[in-house]
Design a protein around this motif. Sequence first.
Motif, PDB file in Angstrom:
ATOM      1  N   ILE A 140       0.729  -1.184   0.134  1.00 33.22           N
ATOM      2  CA  ILE A 140      -0.379  -0.073  -0.025  1.00 33.22           C
ATOM      3  C   ILE A 140       0.499   1.202  -0.175  1.00 33.22           C
ATOM      4  O   ILE A 140       2.097   2.064   1.276  1.00 33.22           O
ATOM      5  CB  ILE A 140      -0.739  -0.238   1.331  1.00 33.22           C
ATOM      6  N   HIS A 141       0.542   2.463  -1.092  1.00 35.13           N
ATOM      7  CA  HIS A 141       1.856   3.347  -1.621  1.00 35.13           C
ATOM      8  C   HIS A 141       0.296   4.362  -1.125  1.00 35.13           C
ATOM      9  O   HIS A 141      -0.271   4.149  -1.264  1.00 35.13           O
ATOM     10  CB  HIS A 141       1.887   3.540  -2.570  1.00 35.13           C
ATOM     11  N   HIS A 142       1.111   5.433  -0.564  1.00 35.86           N
ATOM     12  CA  HIS A 142       0.508   6.727  -0.014  1.00 35.86           C
ATOM     13  C   HIS A 142      -0.267   6.706   0.728  1.00 35.86           C
ATOM     14  O   HIS A 142      -1.161   7.152   0.780  1.00 35.86           O
ATOM     15  CB  HIS A 142       0.135   7.696  -1.204  1.00 35.86           C
ATOM     16  N   VAL A 143       0.463   6.181   2.253  1.00 39.92           N
ATOM     17  CA  VAL A 143      -0.347   5.437   3.265  1.00 39.92           C
ATOM     18  C   VAL A 143      -1.156   7.006   4.065  1.00 39.92           C
ATOM     19  O   VAL A 143      -0.113   7.921   4.679  1.00 39.92           O
ATOM     20  CB  VAL A 143      -0.023   4.843   3.924  1.00 39.92           C
ATOM     21  N   LEU A 144      -2.237   7.238   3.862  1.00 37.99           N
ATOM     22  CA  LEU A 144      -2.381   8.664   4.461  1.00 37.99           C
ATOM     23  C   LEU A 144      -3.113   8.489   5.519  1.00 37.99           C
ATOM     24  O   LEU A 144      -3.509   9.814   6.402  1.00 37.99           O
ATOM     25  CB  LEU A 144      -2.508   9.889   3.748  1.00 37.99           C
ATOM     26  N   CYS A 148      -3.370   5.900  -0.460  1.00 36.13           N
ATOM     27  CA  CYS A 148      -3.627   4.329   0.364  1.00 36.13           C
ATOM     28  C   CYS A 148      -3.596   3.456  -1.319  1.00 36.13           C
ATOM     29  O   CYS A 148      -4.882   2.679  -1.497  1.00 36.13           O
ATOM     30  CB  CYS A 148      -4.447   4.021   0.783  1.00 36.13           C
ATOM     31  N   GLN A 149      -2.463   3.901  -1.944  1.00 41.21           N
ATOM     32  CA  GLN A 149      -3.149   2.732  -3.354  1.00 41.21           C
ATOM     33  C   GLN A 149      -2.678   1.136  -2.950  1.00 41.21           C
ATOM     34  O   GLN A 149      -1.208   1.091  -2.951  1.00 41.21           O
ATOM     35  CB  GLN A 149      -2.539   3.805  -4.257  1.00 41.21           C
ATOM     36  N   GLY A 152       3.868   3.828   6.484  1.00 42.93           N
ATOM     37  CA  GLY A 152       4.761   4.188   6.213  1.00 42.93           C
ATOM     38  C   GLY A 152       5.970   4.985   6.849  1.00 42.93           C
ATOM     39  O   GLY A 152       6.842   5.061   6.388  1.00 42.93           O
ATOM     40  N   ILE A 153       6.240   4.536   8.386  1.00 45.78           N
ATOM     41  CA  ILE A 153       7.366   4.686   8.753  1.00 45.78           C
ATOM     42  C   ILE A 153       8.697   3.622   9.104  1.00 45.78           C
ATOM     43  O   ILE A 153       7.382   2.413   9.262  1.00 45.78           O
ATOM     44  CB  ILE A 153       6.747   4.623  10.615  1.00 45.78           C
TER      45      ILE A 153
END
Length: 407
Positions: free
Chosen positions: A69-73, A132-133, A212-213
């Motif tokens: 999962i990319h760009h996790v906000l 969350c891509q 993301g960390i």
Amino acid sequence: MLRAKNQALLQMQDVPSAVNALQFYSNVQPSIRGRNVYVQFSSHQELTTMDQNSQGRGDEPNRILLVTIHHVLYPITVEVLHQVFSPHGVVEKIVTFQKSAGFQALIQYQLPQNAVSARNSLQGRNIYDGCCQLDVQFSNLDELQVNYNNERSRDFTNPNLPSEQKGKSPQGYGDAGGMYSLQGSGPRGVGFPQMGNAAAIAAAFPGGLPPGISGTNDRCTVIVSNLNPDRIDEDKLFNLFSIYGNIVRIKLLRNKPDHALVQMGDGFQAELAVHFLKGAMLFGTRLEVNYSKHPNIITGPDTHDYSNSNLNRFNRNAAKNYRYCCSPTKMIHLSSLPQDVTEEEIVAHKEEHGTIVGTKLFEMNGKKQALVLFENEEQATEALVCKHATSLGGSIIRISFSQLQNI
């Protein structure tokens, strides 16, 4: 691509080609999408591709999916993943973990055709609008082993599993104890060997590091660019970056007035700052925050040293401060207030920085605290950097961002 570290490994055909590339970029500053990048030799002799050396096997169908999962906000939990993937079939097990590639999950369906349907429908889609891509591929595992039912792992076929191992402190910080760690994806985050505050990190994030960390960064110095040189100074940068760790030194660059170097206490604190402050708005500009090529800031006449400052937040209650780390929000939290302070005094102290939507004064453990809600994040950020550690009614107040949505 080492996405969580903003790095990439690139293998040339032979050593002379690599030498030529490095020599060329020693004289020319390379940039990608307007961002300066830095090139150096890697300790790796050869790269192995994902299908040679990982759980992912690409297009060969399997009932277990490996999801990155990319760009996790927003927080991604087992419940969120189950809600996304269960419409395509019976989900038996889910395991989540944090690696250098980002936040990842293994999802086991009852039938292979369920996994095929999910992959075809969800590949490249976002869980939430604009973030969350999903990157979905088939795993090469035959069966997931789940030991605990909690927000990080779940066996839906066995609801009687415990939530944690009794009598044992949490380990692994979210990488599923290393059981499902991807090979060849960079340093593992287990144990944080470079940090003396590993216990505080474990206490703050018993359920795993924030999405993301990675916990694998070992660079302490970050470079901040696109600052407003007319309004920024070292103390204001200290107020902002000290939310994410102890500050050692800060240096504004004379030849680049909109750039500054900030040396954090360790690599984990630097990673928190880069992750949460990249793209934040301050004084009308959008900050760019990246790791610096300089390992530390050398003491000099242009350097401000904060290593002994009693305003560093992580010398005590470090676990609590880690827990409160987040991107700038519209709401700020005020503490160390005088006992007789009024809401009117708080508003008068902050209103120059933006439109105040609401305030709340309350008492906790016998001490006065307050919440102030601004119209937007930029106004709240400005109030924090300008008014943290200033005097109100004779008390030096402390300000941090609050994750509460409303008062």
